[in-house]
Design a protein around this motif. Structure first.
Motif, short mmCIF file in Angstrom:
data_model
loop_
_atom_site.label_atom_id
_atom_site.label_comp_id
_atom_site.label_asym_id
_atom_site.label_seq_id
_atom_site.Cartn_x
_atom_site.Cartn_y
_atom_site.Cartn_z
N LEU A 18 -0.87 -26.43 25.44
CA LEU A 18 -0.42 -27.70 25.65
C LEU A 18 0.40 -27.68 26.96
CD1 LEU A 18 0.31 -29.07 22.09
CD2 LEU A 18 -1.68 -29.19 23.52
N CYS A 19 -0.38 -27.99 28.04
CA CYS A 19 0.49 -27.85 29.53
C CYS A 19 1.30 -29.17 29.45
CB CYS A 19 -0.58 -27.86 30.51
SG CYS A 19 -1.43 -26.19 30.47
N LEU A 20 1.19 -30.31 28.91
CA LEU A 20 1.98 -31.17 29.20
C LEU A 20 3.29 -30.79 28.71
CD1 LEU A 20 2.51 -34.54 29.54
CD2 LEU A 20 1.97 -34.60 27.09
N GLY A 21 4.39 -30.72 29.37
CA GLY A 21 5.72 -30.27 29.24
C GLY A 21 5.95 -28.81 29.55
N LEU A 22 5.04 -28.08 29.80
CA LEU A 22 5.23 -26.90 30.29
C LEU A 22 5.16 -27.01 32.07
CD1 LEU A 22 3.10 -24.61 28.26
CD2 LEU A 22 5.47 -24.71 28.33
N GLY A 23 6.57 -26.84 32.80
CA GLY A 23 6.28 -26.83 34.02
C GLY A 23 5.56 -25.95 34.89
N ALA A 24 5.25 -24.80 34.21
CA ALA A 24 4.57 -23.60 34.82
C ALA A 24 3.09 -24.03 34.89
CB ALA A 24 4.43 -22.33 33.99
N VAL A 30 10.74 -27.69 38.31
CA VAL A 30 11.61 -28.14 37.22
C VAL A 30 12.87 -27.39 37.12
CG1 VAL A 30 11.92 -28.80 34.81
CG2 VAL A 30 9.77 -29.16 35.87
N GLN A 31 13.84 -27.80 36.92
CA GLN A 31 15.20 -26.85 36.83
C GLN A 31 15.72 -27.12 35.64
OE1 GLN A 31 16.21 -24.34 39.25
NE2 GLN A 31 14.21 -25.36 40.24
N GLY A 32 15.43 -26.74 34.46
CA GLY A 32 15.89 -27.09 33.25
C GLY A 32 17.13 -25.99 32.85
N ARG A 118 12.80 -18.37 25.02
CA ARG A 118 12.63 -18.67 26.41
C ARG A 118 11.28 -18.77 26.76
NH1 ARG A 118 16.95 -15.73 25.26
NH2 ARG A 118 19.01 -16.32 26.37
N PRO A 119 10.64 -19.75 26.92
CA PRO A 119 9.34 -20.17 27.38
C PRO A 119 9.04 -19.70 28.65
CG PRO A 119 10.29 -22.16 27.69
CD PRO A 119 11.43 -21.44 26.95
N GLU A 120 7.66 -19.31 28.94
CA GLU A 120 7.19 -19.42 30.48
C GLU A 120 7.04 -20.36 31.07
OE1 GLU A 120 3.03 -17.42 32.56
OE2 GLU A 120 3.34 -16.76 30.29
N GLY A 121 7.92 -20.51 31.78
CA GLY A 121 8.10 -21.82 32.67
C GLY A 121 8.95 -22.93 32.07
N GLU A 122 9.55 -23.87 32.75
CA GLU A 122 10.20 -24.78 32.27
C GLU A 122 9.60 -25.71 31.08
OE1 GLU A 122 10.92 -23.48 34.90
OE2 GLU A 122 12.84 -22.86 35.22
N LEU A 123 10.12 -26.52 30.63
CA LEU A 123 9.69 -27.66 29.59
C LEU A 123 10.16 -28.87 30.12
CD1 LEU A 123 10.24 -25.89 26.03
CD2 LEU A 123 8.08 -25.90 27.61
N ARG A 124 9.24 -29.86 30.44
CA ARG A 124 9.93 -31.12 30.99
C ARG A 124 10.12 -32.05 30.05
NH1 ARG A 124 4.76 -30.65 34.51
NH2 ARG A 124 5.56 -29.88 36.67
N GLU A 125 11.41 -32.71 30.52
CA GLU A 125 11.92 -33.88 29.40
C GLU A 125 10.74 -34.95 29.13
OE1 GLU A 125 15.31 -37.43 29.47
OE2 GLU A 125 15.16 -36.18 31.39
N GLY A 126 10.40 -35.28 28.00
CA GLY A 126 9.57 -36.26 27.78
C GLY A 126 8.20 -35.50 27.10
#
Length: 468
Positions: A18-24, A30-32, A118-126
């Motif tokens: 689910l790439c929605l939410g994954l900055g990578a 994204v600076q989470g 700690r995911p691979e890539g940041e997770l975006r708000e929303g």
């Protein structure tokens, strides 16, 4: 009854990205920051976690009673409430084998009850994403600050899982604070001959040569402390209450005879509670009755309260009232427990008043005059300010909480008070609420009345009020 939403199999969760939410997935930038470890609850500051909201739990569990071994895959659907570089889940004990976020392997570490991911890539708000945790081991029994036992309780023929206030983290990872509620799908595989009972509705039962799998669905939001799992040999009854509401009871055979008469009145009690508190908030009702050697207290687990031995009628009414006050309207913090227990205790007073027992006024007067004889700590602290984590289920929370409600009834009159009971349950149906919200709600419903003395002397005041 809500339409069944199938549990996403663990294998499917592995391949679902689910790439929605994954900055990578979308170019980064994204600076989470890490989500908080705990939501600063006044009594359990480590409970829950910041930075996200769980919108669904999918649990696939298998239990081997002989080895006391639990194996699980938890798939959490999550919405980020801030940009996240990492986040925590609550999990006490058990061994973690792997963690994935959005179908990708994630780094993780353990520190006490915190599982930091700690995911691979940041997770975006929303953004929404799925977290998959594979785990197993021997679940722990948790001792509360007040000395009671919760978490995972081994029994003679299986196990019982109870979560108030923080025991659910002993059997599945999650955001274990009442402020975060979500629907659940729980699939449990146990040795053939045993039954696995949980919340909500039993939507499927698969019998194999050596094992049986039970699939339970809870469509309404549920706080994790209200989740339960009972594994063992039970006498199961399926009946209906008013308007076809399914009623599912599971009773240990040793308690079946003693429980039969009172459980037969469960549909009657549901109908009375609906007339008093408003429409029943869930898609099914029921009960689980264990030997009192397995658990020393009753608990309002959603849809299906757990009882230590055959309950009497007042206890049945008390736990049933919690389906409105505590389960549907859930406390926002553990300081707000009187909104659960005061309401459920007052439900006992109302039931007695309407079924040939003492009036609520007489119960109130006797409690004021002689309550210390039965409840030594009755005036030890105000119901809205329990004296520490060990006292969130103390006598003032129950008894003085009910007295607050009776003082409101005296001030408002019977009709307006009944409207208040139904209105409060309806306004916060399937949500959370706190004491400040309740007092504001009361004042809004009766703007010409002055409730300041009730709040000052009965809800927040120290010691015994000077007049009944």
């Amino acid at each position: 009854m809500p339409r069944f939403v199938p549990l996403v199999p663990a294998v499917a969760a592995l391949s679902l990205s689910l790439c929605l939410g994954l900055g990578a997935c979308g170019g980064g930038g994204v600076q989470g920051t890490p989500g908080g470890a705990g939501v600063r609850d006044p009594y359990f500051p480590k409970a829950g976690n910041g930075g996200y909201d769980v919108t669904h739990y999918g649990l696939e569990l298998a239990y081997e009673p002989d080895r006391r071994r639990l194996t699980g895959t938890a798939v959490l659907t999550v919405r980020a409430t801030q940009d996240l570089s990492a986040f925590d889940l609550d999990l006490k004990g058990l061994d973690v084998a792997a963690v994935e976020v959005g179908g990708r392997q994630a780094r993780w570490n353990r520190a006490g009850q915190e599982l930091t991911v700690r995911p691979e890539g940041e997770l975006r708000e929303g953004g929404s994403f799925r977290v998959t945790v594979r785990y197993g081991g021997t679940p722990e029994t948790v001792t509360d600050p007040d000395g009671s036992r919760e978490g995972w309780l081994p029994t003679a023929d299986g196990a019982l899982a109870l979560g108030q206030p923080v025991g659910s983290m002993a059997w599945f990872p999650g955001n274990h604070h009442p402020s975060d509620k979500a629907p659940y799908d729980i699939t449990v595989t146990v040795p053939r001959g045993l039954t696995a009972v949980s919340n909500g509705e039993l939507v499927r039962e698969r019998r194999g040569k050596d094992r049986t799998t039970f699939v339970w669905h809870t469509g309404e939001p549920m706080a994790s402390y209200l989740a339960t799992l009972a594994i063992g040999r039970y006498e199961v009854s399926r009946t209906t209450a008013r308007e076809g509401l399914p009623v599912y009871t599971a009773v240990d055979p040793a308690e079946a005879r003693a429980s039969r008469a009172v459980l037969a009145r469960l549909p009657e009690a549901v109908a009375w509670a609906e007339d008093t508190f408003g429409p029943y908030p869930f898609a099914s009702a029921g009960a689980i009755v264990e030997p009192d050697t397995d658990v020393g207290y009753a608990l309002e687990t959603q849809n299906r309260p757990v009882f230590p031995g055959a309950p009497d009628l007042p206890l049945l009414v008390h736990e049933l009232a919690h389906q409105w006050y505590g389960d549907s309207v859930t406390p926002r913090t553990w300081r707000d427990m009187w909104l659960n227990e005061g309401f459920a205790t007052y439900a006992e007073w109302l039931w007695a008043e309407e079924h040939g027992g003492d009036s609520a006024q007489r119960t109130f007067e006797e409690l004021y005059a002689h309550g210390e004889d039965t409840y030594p700590d009755l005036w030890a602290f105000p119901p809205a300010r329990p004296d520490g984590a060990a006292q969130i289920s103390g006598d003032p929370v129950y008894q003085r909480g009910a007295m607050v409600l009776h003082k409101l009834r005296q001030r408002l009159g019977d009709d307006a008070f009944r409207t208040l009971l139904r209105g409060w349950a309806g306004a916060h149906r399937h949500g959370t609420a706190d004491t400040a919200g309740f007092t504001a709600y009361v004042e809004k419903q009766a703007p010409r009345e002055d409730f300041s003395d009730i709040w000052r002397e009965w809800l927040y005041g120290d010691g015994k009020p000077g007049r009944p």
